[in-house]
Design a protein around this motif. Structure first.
Motif, PDB file in Angstrom:
ATOM      1  N   ALA A   1       0.803  -1.224   0.000  1.00 31.01           N
ATOM      2  CA  ALA A   1       0.000   0.000   0.000  1.00 31.01           C
ATOM      3  C   ALA A   1       0.836   1.274   0.000  1.00 31.01           C
ATOM      4  O   ALA A   1       0.313   2.367  -0.256  1.00 31.01           O
ATOM      5  CB  ALA A   1      -0.918   0.002   1.225  1.00 31.01           C
ATOM      6  N   GLY A   2       2.122   1.142   0.297  1.00 33.06           N
ATOM      7  CA  GLY A   2       2.974   2.324   0.356  1.00 33.06           C
ATOM      8  C   GLY A   2       2.695   3.192   1.574  1.00 33.06           C
ATOM      9  O   GLY A   2       2.913   4.401   1.544  1.00 33.06           O
ATOM     10  N   LYS A   3       2.230   2.572   2.640  1.00 32.77           N
ATOM     11  CA  LYS A   3       1.955   3.288   3.886  1.00 32.77           C
ATOM     12  C   LYS A   3       2.705   2.581   5.004  1.00 32.77           C
ATOM     13  O   LYS A   3       2.704   1.346   5.070  1.00 32.77           O
ATOM     14  CB  LYS A   3       0.453   3.301   4.187  1.00 32.77           C
ATOM     15  N   TYR A   4       3.328   3.368   5.911  1.00 33.80           N
ATOM     16  CA  TYR A   4       4.218   2.773   6.901  1.00 33.80           C
ATOM     17  C   TYR A   4       3.944   3.337   8.294  1.00 33.80           C
ATOM     18  O   TYR A   4       4.266   4.496   8.571  1.00 33.80           O
ATOM     19  CB  TYR A   4       5.675   2.996   6.495  1.00 33.80           C
ATOM     20  N   GLY A   5       3.382   2.509   9.151  1.00 37.84           N
ATOM     21  CA  GLY A   5       2.995   2.946  10.483  1.00 37.84           C
ATOM     22  C   GLY A   5       4.160   3.395  11.340  1.00 37.84           C
ATOM     23  O   GLY A   5       4.091   4.442  12.003  1.00 37.84           O
ATOM     24  N   MET A   6       5.245   2.623  11.351  1.00 41.04           N
ATOM     25  CA  MET A   6       6.385   2.982  12.188  1.00 41.04           C
ATOM     26  C   MET A   6       7.057   4.261  11.710  1.00 41.04           C
ATOM     27  O   MET A   6       7.587   5.034  12.515  1.00 41.04           O
ATOM     28  CB  MET A   6       7.401   1.837  12.240  1.00 41.04           C
ATOM     29  N   LEU A   7       7.040   4.513  10.414  1.00 38.74           N
ATOM     30  CA  LEU A   7       7.598   5.757   9.892  1.00 38.74           C
ATOM     31  C   LEU A   7       6.755   6.942  10.371  1.00 38.74           C
ATOM     32  O   LEU A   7       7.302   7.967  10.797  1.00 38.74           O
ATOM     33  CB  LEU A   7       7.642   5.727   8.371  1.00 38.74           C
ATOM     34  N   GLU A   8       5.431   6.788  10.318  1.00 36.67           N
ATOM     35  CA  GLU A   8       4.553   7.852  10.799  1.00 36.67           C
ATOM     36  C   GLU A   8       4.768   8.092  12.290  1.00 36.67           C
ATOM     37  O   GLU A   8       4.767   9.225  12.765  1.00 36.67           O
ATOM     38  CB  GLU A   8       3.091   7.498  10.524  1.00 36.67           C
ATOM     39  N   LEU A   9       4.967   7.000  13.037  1.00 37.02           N
ATOM     40  CA  LEU A   9       5.197   7.120  14.473  1.00 37.02           C
ATOM     41  C   LEU A   9       6.526   7.819  14.760  1.00 37.02           C
ATOM     42  O   LEU A   9       6.608   8.686  15.637  1.00 37.02           O
ATOM     43  CB  LEU A   9       5.173   5.731  15.116  1.00 37.02           C
ATOM     44  N   ALA A  10       7.572   7.443  14.017  1.00 36.80           N
ATOM     45  CA  ALA A  10       8.879   8.078  14.204  1.00 36.80           C
ATOM     46  C   ALA A  10       8.799   9.574  13.894  1.00 36.80           C
ATOM     47  O   ALA A  10       9.372  10.404  14.619  1.00 36.80           O
ATOM     48  CB  ALA A  10       9.917   7.400  13.312  1.00 36.80           C
ATOM     49  N   LYS A  11       8.093   9.946  12.833  1.00 36.16           N
ATOM     50  CA  LYS A  11       7.917  11.354  12.492  1.00 36.16           C
ATOM     51  C   LYS A  11       7.174  12.097  13.600  1.00 36.16           C
ATOM     52  O   LYS A  11       7.526  13.223  13.956  1.00 36.16           O
ATOM     53  CB  LYS A  11       7.153  11.487  11.174  1.00 36.16           C
ATOM     54  N   PHE A  12       6.137  11.436  14.140  1.00 35.53           N
ATOM     55  CA  PHE A  12       5.362  12.055  15.214  1.00 35.53           C
ATOM     56  C   PHE A  12       6.231  12.307  16.444  1.00 35.53           C
ATOM     57  O   PHE A  12       6.223  13.406  17.013  1.00 35.53           O
ATOM     58  CB  PHE A  12       4.180  11.154  15.590  1.00 35.53           C
ATOM     59  N   LEU A  13       6.994  11.298  16.849  1.00 36.90           N
ATOM     60  CA  LEU A  13       7.855  11.453  18.028  1.00 36.90           C
ATOM     61  C   LEU A  13       8.942  12.509  17.786  1.00 36.90           C
ATOM     62  O   LEU A  13       9.272  13.288  18.677  1.00 36.90           O
ATOM     63  CB  LEU A  13       8.486  10.105  18.381  1.00 36.90           C
ATOM     64  N   GLY A  14       9.465  12.536  16.558  1.00 33.77           N
ATOM     65  CA  GLY A  14      10.457  13.550  16.233  1.00 33.77           C
ATOM     66  C   GLY A  14       9.890  14.959  16.337  1.00 33.77           C
ATOM     67  O   GLY A  14      10.570  15.874  16.844  1.00 33.77           O
ATOM     68  N   ALA A  15       8.659  15.129  15.888  1.00 31.03           N
ATOM     69  CA  ALA A  15       8.011  16.438  15.981  1.00 31.03           C
ATOM     70  C   ALA A  15       7.795  16.846  17.432  1.00 31.03           C
ATOM     71  O   ALA A  15       7.914  18.021  17.792  1.00 31.03           O
ATOM     72  CB  ALA A  15       6.683  16.420  15.224  1.00 31.03           C
ATOM     73  N   GLN A  16       7.500  15.862  18.285  1.00 32.16           N
ATOM     74  CA  GLN A  16       7.284  16.152  19.698  1.00 32.16           C
ATOM     75  C   GLN A  16       8.576  16.579  20.384  1.00 32.16           C
ATOM     76  O   GLN A  16       8.583  17.460  21.245  1.00 32.16           O
ATOM     77  CB  GLN A  16       6.695  14.925  20.408  1.00 32.16           C
ATOM     78  N   VAL A  17       9.691  15.962  20.011  1.00 29.81           N
ATOM     79  CA  VAL A  17      10.992  16.352  20.556  1.00 29.81           C
ATOM     80  C   VAL A  17      11.317  17.777  20.143  1.00 29.81           C
ATOM     81  O   VAL A  17      11.780  18.599  20.961  1.00 29.81           O
ATOM     82  CB  VAL A  17      12.095  15.385  20.082  1.00 29.81           C
ATOM     83  N   LYS A  18      11.070  18.084  18.884  1.00 26.80           N
ATOM     84  CA  LYS A  18      11.340  19.438  18.375  1.00 26.80           C
ATOM     85  C   LYS A  18      10.491  20.470  19.128  1.00 26.80           C
ATOM     86  O   LYS A  18      10.983  21.539  19.496  1.00 26.80           O
ATOM     87  CB  LYS A  18      11.039  19.499  16.879  1.00 26.80           C
ATOM     88  N   THR A  19       9.229  20.134  19.351  1.00 25.44           N
ATOM     89  CA  THR A  19       8.341  21.034  20.098  1.00 25.44           C
ATOM     90  C   THR A  19       8.831  21.252  21.516  1.00 25.44           C
ATOM     91  O   THR A  19       8.845  22.369  22.030  1.00 25.44           O
ATOM     92  CB  THR A  19       6.908  20.472  20.125  1.00 25.44           C
ATOM     93  N   LEU A  20       9.288  20.153  22.157  1.00 21.18           N
ATOM     94  CA  LEU A  20       9.780  20.231  23.521  1.00 21.18           C
ATOM     95  C   LEU A  20      11.006  21.153  23.605  1.00 21.18           C
ATOM     96  O   LEU A  20      11.121  21.954  24.519  1.00 21.18           O
ATOM     97  CB  LEU A  20      10.132  18.834  24.026  1.00 21.18           C
ATOM     98  N   GLU A  21      11.898  21.021  22.650  1.00 19.56           N
ATOM     99  CA  GLU A  21      13.106  21.851  22.651  1.00 19.56           C
ATOM    100  C   GLU A  21      12.777  23.316  22.396  1.00 19.56           C
ATOM    101  O   GLU A  21      13.415  24.208  22.955  1.00 19.56           O
ATOM    102  CB  GLU A  21      14.082  21.324  21.594  1.00 19.56           C
ATOM    103  N   THR A  22      11.767  23.556  21.564  1.00 16.91           N
ATOM    104  CA  THR A  22      11.355  24.932  21.282  1.00 16.91           C
ATOM    105  C   THR A  22      10.789  25.598  22.527  1.00 16.91           C
ATOM    106  O   THR A  22      11.094  26.750  22.839  1.00 16.91           O
ATOM    107  CB  THR A  22      10.303  24.956  20.162  1.00 16.91           C
ATOM    108  N   VAL A  23       9.986  24.826  23.273  1.00 15.48           N
ATOM    109  CA  VAL A  23       9.396  25.343  24.505  1.00 15.48           C
ATOM    110  C   VAL A  23      10.482  25.605  25.534  1.00 15.48           C
ATOM    111  O   VAL A  23      10.472  26.612  26.237  1.00 15.48           O
ATOM    112  CB  VAL A  23       8.352  24.347  25.050  1.00 15.48           C
TER     113      VAL A  23
END
Length: 314
Positions: A292-314
């Motif tokens: 299907a060309g869809k990857y759950g773990m990739l989406e999860l890794a992107k989500f966690l990466g975005a959360q780390v970036k948000t945390l550092e910004t705060v």
């Protein structure tokens, strides 16, 4: 620099996530909590914490991993750390009774279920449920633990009082009405960040092997295989899946502080949807994702990466 901390007890299921984190160049650390210590007089490190603790940990020799994880999550939450799939998610992960009561409260239909402790009460529960066919399953499950299909009380007695009875780790067996589907499949909906990612059609014509990462074969003594079918993929991502139930699921996850989950449902012959399982330690099928060309773990890794970036910004 803040890290992503992955709480788990099974490296085989976690390596697919860590590979994606490495691909994206994201810093991470694994906390394998089959054992360890937590000093309540100290503060935890800064970072983003994601729990993948599994209800089936005891099948891998990690009997008290969920209990220890509960202590660690309480410590993290006390100090206001960013925790995804925290203590509330863990509570639902290790108890289907808690799952069903929470789903019912949210207005999501579940199969009629009775919880029983003790052999005699399992039989009484089956007599009380009032359906010709019914299923047994473990309250603390994962991997399809304890799932058996019965068509008679006598068959259940032979199982419960026989040498092959599978004792639940928490002593609680569920008796559940059997929902017969017009076609032999169930649907599993995957969510990351509390939002729908995709739905998977899972073929059940050969039994209840429903876990995409670690199939759980149910013997044919109590669960007939049925007619032969043409060979086809067991897991198929459904293109363009758009059901009203998704909105209810997303609201449910938000209400219960669950960020990542796989939710399974079955549609009855009458067309009614019955939700019967929430997997907060969700896994993904690589063949279905590649097709299907869809990857759950990739989406999860992107989500966690975005959360780390948000945390550092705060």
């Amino acid at each position: 620099m803040s890290k992503i901390y992955i709480i788990h007890e099974n490296s085989e299921w976690t390596v697919h996530l860590t590979r994606r984190l490495e691909e994206l160049g994201l810093p991470y650390e694994e906390w394998h909590l089959d054992e360890g210590l937590v000093d309540l007089t100290e503060a935890p490190p800064e970072g983003v914490f994601y729990s993948r603790m599994s209800a089936s940990s005891h099948t891998r020799g990690h009997r008290f991993a969920p209990e220890f994880t509960d202590s660690v999550l309480a410590w993290l939450e006390q100090h206001g750390r960013t925790v995804f799939n925290g203590s509330r998610a863990l509570r639902l992960e290790v108890s289907k009774v808690n799952q069903y009561t929470a789903l019912t409260k949210a207005g999501i239909r579940t199969p009629k279920t009775i919880a029983a402790a003790g052999a005699e009460n399992i039989i009484k529960a089956a007599e009380k449920i009032g359906t010709a066919s019914f299923i047994t399953k473990h309250n603390r499950a994962g991997k399809g633990l304890g799932v058996q299909l019965f068509h008679s009380i006598e068959g259940l007695k032979q199982y419960v009082y026989g040498p092959d009875f599978d004792e639940p780790v928490d002593g609680i067996t569920l008796i559940q009405e059997y929902i017969k589907a017009p076609e032999p499949y169930i649907t599993r909906c995957e969510f990351v960040g509390g939002k729908f990612v995709y739905a998977v059609k899972v073929d059940t014509s050969e039994g209840f092997e429903l876990c995409p990462a670690d199939a759980c074969q149910i013997g044919d003594l109590f669960c007939p295989v049925g007619e032969e079918v043409e060979e086809k993929p067991k897991f198929q991502i459904i293109d363009g899946f758009d059901e009203p139930i998704i909105e209810k699921y997303e609201a449910f996850l938000k209400e219960n502080n669950i960020t990542v989950a796989g939710i399974e449902f079955i549609r009855s012959e009458e067309g009614d949807i019955y939700t019967y399982d929430i997997n907060t330690n969700t896994n993904y099928n690589s063949d279905a994702e590649k097709a299907a060309g869809k990857y759950g773990m990739l989406e999860l890794a992107k989500f966690l990466g975005a959360q780390v970036k948000t945390l550092e910004t705060v």
